[in-house]
Design a protein around this motif. Structure first.
Motif, PDB file in Angstrom:
ATOM      1  N   VAL A   1       0.837  -1.203   0.000  1.00  0.00           N
ATOM      2  CA  VAL A   1       0.000   0.000   0.000  1.00  0.00           C
ATOM      3  C   VAL A   1       0.873   1.255   0.000  1.00  0.00           C
ATOM      4  O   VAL A   1       0.629   2.205  -0.762  1.00  0.00           O
ATOM      5  N   LEU A   2       1.883   1.267   0.838  1.00  0.00           N
ATOM      6  CA  LEU A   2       2.763   2.434   0.936  1.00  0.00           C
ATOM      7  C   LEU A   2       3.501   2.690  -0.376  1.00  0.00           C
ATOM      8  O   LEU A   2       3.746   3.847  -0.742  1.00  0.00           O
ATOM      9  N   SER A   3       3.853   1.633  -1.093  1.00  0.00           N
ATOM     10  CA  SER A   3       4.577   1.804  -2.354  1.00  0.00           C
ATOM     11  C   SER A   3       3.698   2.465  -3.414  1.00  0.00           C
ATOM     12  O   SER A   3       4.201   3.037  -4.377  1.00  0.00           O
ATOM     13  N   TYR A   4       2.376   2.389  -3.242  1.00  0.00           N
ATOM     14  CA  TYR A   4       1.445   2.980  -4.192  1.00  0.00           C
ATOM     15  C   TYR A   4       1.260   4.479  -3.928  1.00  0.00           C
ATOM     16  O   TYR A   4       0.899   5.233  -4.829  1.00  0.00           O
ATOM     17  N   LEU A   5       1.521   4.905  -2.688  1.00  0.00           N
ATOM     18  CA  LEU A   5       1.233   6.278  -2.275  1.00  0.00           C
ATOM     19  C   LEU A   5       2.470   7.176  -2.342  1.00  0.00           C
ATOM     20  O   LEU A   5       3.596   6.697  -2.263  1.00  0.00           O
ATOM     21  N   GLU A   6       2.198   8.467  -2.481  1.00  0.00           N
ATOM     22  CA  GLU A   6       3.288   9.449  -2.447  1.00  0.00           C
ATOM     23  C   GLU A   6       3.919   9.443  -1.063  1.00  0.00           C
ATOM     24  O   GLU A   6       3.205   9.559  -0.054  1.00  0.00           O
ATOM     25  N   PRO A   7       5.259   9.325  -0.985  1.00  0.00           N
ATOM     26  CA  PRO A   7       5.931   9.170   0.324  1.00  0.00           C
ATOM     27  C   PRO A   7       5.621  10.278   1.336  1.00  0.00           C
ATOM     28  O   PRO A   7       5.530  10.007   2.525  1.00  0.00           O
ATOM     29  N   ARG A   8       5.435  11.502   0.885  1.00  0.00           N
ATOM     30  CA  ARG A   8       5.230  12.613   1.825  1.00  0.00           C
ATOM     31  C   ARG A   8       3.759  13.002   1.976  1.00  0.00           C
ATOM     32  O   ARG A   8       3.437  13.998   2.618  1.00  0.00           O
ATOM     33  N   SER A   9       2.877  12.214   1.393  1.00  0.00           N
ATOM     34  CA  SER A   9       1.456  12.566   1.428  1.00  0.00           C
ATOM     35  C   SER A   9       0.829  12.220   2.786  1.00  0.00           C
ATOM     36  O   SER A   9       1.314  11.336   3.496  1.00  0.00           O
TER      37      SER A   9
END
Length: 275
Positions: free
Chosen positions: A201-209
Motif C-alpha cells: 500500500v505504501l509503495s502505491y502512495l506518495e511518500p510525503r502525502s
C-alpha cells in the motif's frame, strides 16, 4: 479492323476504370467504417474516463470494497468493447499494409495509435487501482483483526495478577505465560502478512502525502503494540523464573527446617524416655 481494335481497347479501358472505381469505392467504404469505429472507441474511452472513481485512499474495508466493485464494473465495460478494438486495429493495419503509400495513411495510423495508447493507459490504471483496493481491503481487515487480538492479549496480561510466593502457584503462572507466548508465535505469520500488505500500500502512495503518513502510522502502531505486549510477557517470564528459584530455595529451607525440628523433637523424646 483498326476500329475493332480501338473498340476493344476502349472496352478494356472501361472495364479497368470500372474496376478501379469499384476498388476506390470499396476502400472509401472501408475507411469510413474504420474511422467511425475509431470515433466510437474514442467517445467510449472519454466516457470511461469520466466514470472513473476519484483516486482516494479508502479509510475502511467496506469503503475499499465499494470502490473496488465500481472500478471492476468500469473495467468490465472495457472488456465488452475489447472485440471492437481488436477488430478495428486488425482491419486498419491490414488496410495500411495494402495502401502503405496512400495519402492520409500516416494520419490514420496516428489516430489508431492514439486510441490504442489511451486504451492501454486506462486499462493499466484500472487494473492497478483494483490491485490497490484489494490490498487496502486486506490491510484494513488484517489491521482490525490484529488490533482486536492484541487488545484481548493486553487485557489478559493485566488480569494475571501479581507473582505468587507459592511455588505451585508460580508454576501455574509460568504455564500461563508459556501459553501466551505460544499464541504470539502462532500469530506471527499474520503480523508478517500485515506488514507485507502495508508495504504494498505504501509503495502505491506518495511518500510525503498525508495518506502515506496515515497508513504508516497504523502499520507502526500495530508493530509497536505487538512489541510492547511481548516485552511485558518476557519481563513477567523473567520475574517468574526468579520467583520460582526463590520458591524452590524457600521450600528446600523449609524442608530442612522441618527435618531439623523433627530431629530435635525425636531427641527430646529419647531424653524423656531415658529419664
Amino acid at each position: 479492323q483498326q476500329l475493332s481494335e480501338f473498340n476493344n481497347l476502349y472496352s478494356l479501358l472501361g472495364v479497368k476504370i470500372n474496376d478501379r472505381q469499384s476498388e476506390i469505392d470499396s476502400v472509401k467504404d472501408e475507411l469510413k467504417k474504420q474511422l467511425d469505429n475509431l470515433k466510437t472507441l474514442s467517445a467510449f474511452l472519454e466516457k470511461i474516463q469520466r466514470q472513473l472513481p476519484k483516486d482516494v485512499v479508502p479509510s475502511t474495508k467496506d469503503e475499499a470494497d465499494k470502490l473496488n466493485r465500481q472500478i471492476k464494473q468500469v473495467l468490465e465495460e472495457m472488456y465488452e468493447k475489447q472485440s471492437l478494438l481488436d477488430t478495428t486495429s486488425s482491419q486498419i493495419k491490414d488496410l495500411l499494409k495494402r495502401k502503405a503509400g496512400a495519402i492520409g495513411a500516416d494520419n490514420l495510423n496516428d489516430e489508431l495509435e492514439d486510441v490504442l495508447s489511451h486504451w492501454k493507459t486506462l486499462n493499466d490504471h484500472l487494473k492497478n487501482r483494483i490491485k490497490f483496493m484489494e490490498d487496502m481491503k486486506e490491510f484494513h481487515d488484517t489491521h482490525d483483526s490484529l488490533a482486536s487480538w492484541l487488545g484481548a492479549k493486553e487485557r489478559m496480561l493485566t488480569v494475571l495478577g501479581p507473582i505468587s510466593s507459592d511455588s505451585r502457584m508460580v508454576q501455574s503462572q509460568v504455564q500461563q505465560v508459556q501459553v501466551l507466548r505460544e499464541e504470539f508465535r502462532s500469530q506471527q505469520p499474520q503480523l508478517q502478512h500485515f506488514i507485507d500488505v502495508g508495504d504494498n500500500v505504501l509503495s502505491y502512495l506518495e511518500p510525503r502525502s498525508p495518506d502515506h503518513q496515515k497508513i504508516n502510522n497504523k502499520l507502526t502502531a500495530i508493530q509497536q503494540k505487538w512489541a510492547d505486549i511481548l516485552g511485558k510477557l518476557e519481563e513477567r517470564a523473567e520475574s517468574l523464573g526468579a520467583a520460582a528459584d526463590t520458591s524452590r530455595e524457600f521450600d528446600a529451607q523449609l524442608t530442612r527446617l522441618r527435618d531439623a525440628l523433627r530431629g530435635i523433637s525425636d531427641n527430646l523424646d529419647e531424653v524423656s524416655f531415658e529419664k
